[in-house]
Scaffold this motif. Structure first.
Motif, PDB file in Angstrom:
ATOM      1  N   ASP A  35       0.827  -1.206   0.000  1.00  0.00           N
ATOM      2  CA  ASP A  35       0.000   0.000   0.000  1.00  0.00           C
ATOM      3  C   ASP A  35       0.863   1.257   0.000  1.00  0.00           C
ATOM      4  O   ASP A  35       0.547   2.236  -0.684  1.00  0.00           O
ATOM      5  CB  ASP A  35      -0.932   0.026   1.213  1.00  0.00           C
ATOM      6  CG  ASP A  35      -2.118  -0.916   1.072  1.00  0.00           C
ATOM      7  OD1 ASP A  35      -2.320  -1.494  -0.022  1.00  0.00           O
ATOM      8  OD2 ASP A  35      -2.847  -1.090   2.070  1.00  0.00           O
ATOM      9  N   GLU A  36       1.959   1.235   0.749  1.00  0.00           N
ATOM     10  CA  GLU A  36       2.856   2.397   0.781  1.00  0.00           C
ATOM     11  C   GLU A  36       3.455   2.640  -0.601  1.00  0.00           C
ATOM     12  O   GLU A  36       3.421   3.763  -1.114  1.00  0.00           O
ATOM     13  CB  GLU A  36       3.962   2.185   1.815  1.00  0.00           C
ATOM     14  CG  GLU A  36       4.919   3.373   1.901  1.00  0.00           C
ATOM     15  CD  GLU A  36       6.044   3.138   2.884  1.00  0.00           C
ATOM     16  OE1 GLU A  36       6.332   4.060   3.662  1.00  0.00           O
ATOM     17  OE2 GLU A  36       6.650   2.042   2.866  1.00  0.00           O
ATOM     18  N   GLY A  39       0.692   3.726  -3.017  1.00  0.00           N
ATOM     19  CA  GLY A  39       0.197   5.046  -2.642  1.00  0.00           C
ATOM     20  C   GLY A  39       1.141   6.159  -3.075  1.00  0.00           C
ATOM     21  O   GLY A  39       0.706   7.206  -3.550  1.00  0.00           O
ATOM     22  N   ILE A  40       2.435   5.928  -2.925  1.00  0.00           N
ATOM     23  CA  ILE A  40       3.424   6.927  -3.360  1.00  0.00           C
ATOM     24  C   ILE A  40       3.394   7.060  -4.880  1.00  0.00           C
ATOM     25  O   ILE A  40       3.423   8.179  -5.418  1.00  0.00           O
ATOM     26  CB  ILE A  40       4.832   6.559  -2.837  1.00  0.00           C
ATOM     27  CG1 ILE A  40       4.871   6.702  -1.316  1.00  0.00           C
ATOM     28  CG2 ILE A  40       5.903   7.420  -3.502  1.00  0.00           C
ATOM     29  CD1 ILE A  40       6.106   6.116  -0.651  1.00  0.00           C
ATOM     30  N   TYR A  43       0.378   9.065  -5.827  1.00  0.00           N
ATOM     31  CA  TYR A  43       0.593  10.487  -5.538  1.00  0.00           C
ATOM     32  C   TYR A  43       1.417  11.137  -6.645  1.00  0.00           C
ATOM     33  O   TYR A  43       1.100  12.229  -7.116  1.00  0.00           O
ATOM     34  CB  TYR A  43       1.293  10.662  -4.181  1.00  0.00           C
ATOM     35  CG  TYR A  43       1.466  12.120  -3.823  1.00  0.00           C
ATOM     36  CD1 TYR A  43       0.406  12.840  -3.287  1.00  0.00           C
ATOM     37  CD2 TYR A  43       2.672  12.769  -4.034  1.00  0.00           C
ATOM     38  CE1 TYR A  43       0.547  14.184  -2.973  1.00  0.00           C
ATOM     39  CE2 TYR A  43       2.821  14.109  -3.715  1.00  0.00           C
ATOM     40  CZ  TYR A  43       1.759  14.815  -3.186  1.00  0.00           C
ATOM     41  OH  TYR A  43       1.903  16.149  -2.885  1.00  0.00           O
ATOM     42  N   SER A  51      -4.278   7.802  -3.666  1.00  0.00           N
ATOM     43  CA  SER A  51      -3.056   7.830  -2.876  1.00  0.00           C
ATOM     44  C   SER A  51      -3.364   7.904  -1.391  1.00  0.00           C
ATOM     45  O   SER A  51      -2.813   7.141  -0.585  1.00  0.00           O
ATOM     46  CB  SER A  51      -2.197   9.023  -3.296  1.00  0.00           C
ATOM     47  OG  SER A  51      -1.060   9.125  -2.479  1.00  0.00           O
ATOM     48  N   LEU A  55      -2.356   5.236   1.486  1.00  0.00           N
ATOM     49  CA  LEU A  55      -1.291   5.631   2.413  1.00  0.00           C
ATOM     50  C   LEU A  55      -1.717   5.805   3.862  1.00  0.00           C
ATOM     51  O   LEU A  55      -0.888   5.704   4.766  1.00  0.00           O
ATOM     52  CB  LEU A  55      -0.642   6.938   1.935  1.00  0.00           C
ATOM     53  CG  LEU A  55       0.155   6.852   0.648  1.00  0.00           C
ATOM     54  CD1 LEU A  55       0.598   8.243   0.212  1.00  0.00           C
ATOM     55  CD2 LEU A  55       1.348   5.925   0.807  1.00  0.00           C
ATOM     56  N   ALA A  59       0.721   4.870   7.054  1.00  0.00           N
ATOM     57  CA  ALA A  59       1.201   6.050   7.792  1.00  0.00           C
ATOM     58  C   ALA A  59       0.886   5.921   9.274  1.00  0.00           C
ATOM     59  O   ALA A  59       1.739   6.192  10.125  1.00  0.00           O
ATOM     60  CB  ALA A  59       0.582   7.319   7.224  1.00  0.00           C
ATOM     61  N   ALA A  66       5.058   6.682   3.656  1.00  0.00           N
ATOM     62  CA  ALA A  66       3.643   7.043   3.684  1.00  0.00           C
ATOM     63  C   ALA A  66       3.441   8.331   4.491  1.00  0.00           C
ATOM     64  O   ALA A  66       2.686   9.221   4.078  1.00  0.00           O
ATOM     65  CB  ALA A  66       2.825   5.899   4.277  1.00  0.00           C
ATOM     66  N   THR A  69       4.674  11.367   2.460  1.00  0.00           N
ATOM     67  CA  THR A  69       3.772  11.723   1.363  1.00  0.00           C
ATOM     68  C   THR A  69       2.496  12.359   1.889  1.00  0.00           C
ATOM     69  O   THR A  69       2.026  13.369   1.355  1.00  0.00           O
ATOM     70  CB  THR A  69       3.462  10.481   0.504  1.00  0.00           C
ATOM     71  OG1 THR A  69       4.696   9.888   0.086  1.00  0.00           O
ATOM     72  CG2 THR A  69       2.648  10.848  -0.717  1.00  0.00           C
TER      73      THR A  69
END
Length: 172
Positions: A35-36, A39-40, A43, A51, A55, A59, A66, A69
Motif C-alpha cells: 500500500d505504501e 500510494g506513493i 501520488y 493515494s 497511504l 502512515a 507514507a 507523502t
C-alpha cells in the motif's frame, strides 16, 4: 451436562466475546508495504484520492514513506483540507528516519514559521510521534541509496508486538 462440558462452553463464550470487544486490528505486513509503494506511485501520478486511501493505514502504522507523502498532501491540500500544522506534524514524525532531504525541508518550513506557529508545530509533532512514531508503532526503518540515482530508498518493518493504531486526523 458434565462440569467439563459447561466449563468448555463458558470458556469458549468468554474467549469469543472477549475477542470481539478488544478492537485489535491485524494487517499483513506485506500489504502495508505494498500500500505504501502503490500510494506513493499514485501520488506521483496526481491520483490524490487513491493515494490517500492507500497511504493512510501504513502512515498510522509508522511507515515513513507514507507519512512523508501524507505530509505533503496536507501541506498542499491534495485531496485533504490544506493544513500547514497537520502537514508539519506528519513531516516531523517522518523525519524520525533522519533522511537529510526530509530533515532539511522540515527545518526550512519550521524556520519560516512564526514563534507562535512553531509552538503549535512542536506540540503536534510530539503528539504524532507519540501516536505514529517508530517506538510507539514497534517499527524499524532503514535507508539505502538506489543503484542508478542518489535517491534514498526507505524500508520499514513492523514487529509482531501489539501497539495502538490511531486514525488519521482530517481536521485541526
Amino acid at each position: 451436562m458434565s462440569f467439563k462440558s459447561i466449563f468448555l462452553i463458558l470458556f469458549s463464550l468468554v474467549i469469543t466475546s472477549g475477542c470481539q470487544s478488544t478492537g485489535i486490528q491485524t494487517k499483513h505486513l506485506s500489504s502495508l508495504e505494498l500500500d505504501e509503494i502503490n500510494g506513493i506511485k499514485s501520488y506521483q501520478k496526481g491520483e490524490y484520492e487513491k493515494s490517500f486511501e492507500l497511504l493512510k493505514t501504513p502512515a498510522t502504522w509508522g511507515y515513513k514513506g507514507a507519512q512523508y507523502t501524507i505530509a505533503f498532501m496536507f501541506l498542499k491540500g491534495h485531496h485533504v483540507e490544506q493544513s500547514t500544522l497537520m502537514g508539519m506534524g506528519w513531516l516531523g514524525v517522518a523525519t524520525e528516519m533522519e533522511t537529510e532531504d526530509w530533515s532539511e525541508q522540515y527545518r526550512n518550513f519550521y524556520s519560516s514559521a512564526t514563534s507562535e506557529q512553531q509552538l503549535k508545530i512542536d506540540g503536534i509533532v510530539k503528539e504524532y510521534i507519540k501516536r505514529y512514531g517508530m517506538k510507539s508503532q514497534n517499527i524499524t526503518c532503514t535507508k539505502s541509496s538506489t543503484v542508478l540515482s542518489r535517491r534514498i530508498q526507505h524500508s520499514c518493518h513492523r514487529s509482531e508486538r501489539i501497539s495502538t493504531v490511531y486514525e488519521v486526523d482530517l481536521v485541526e
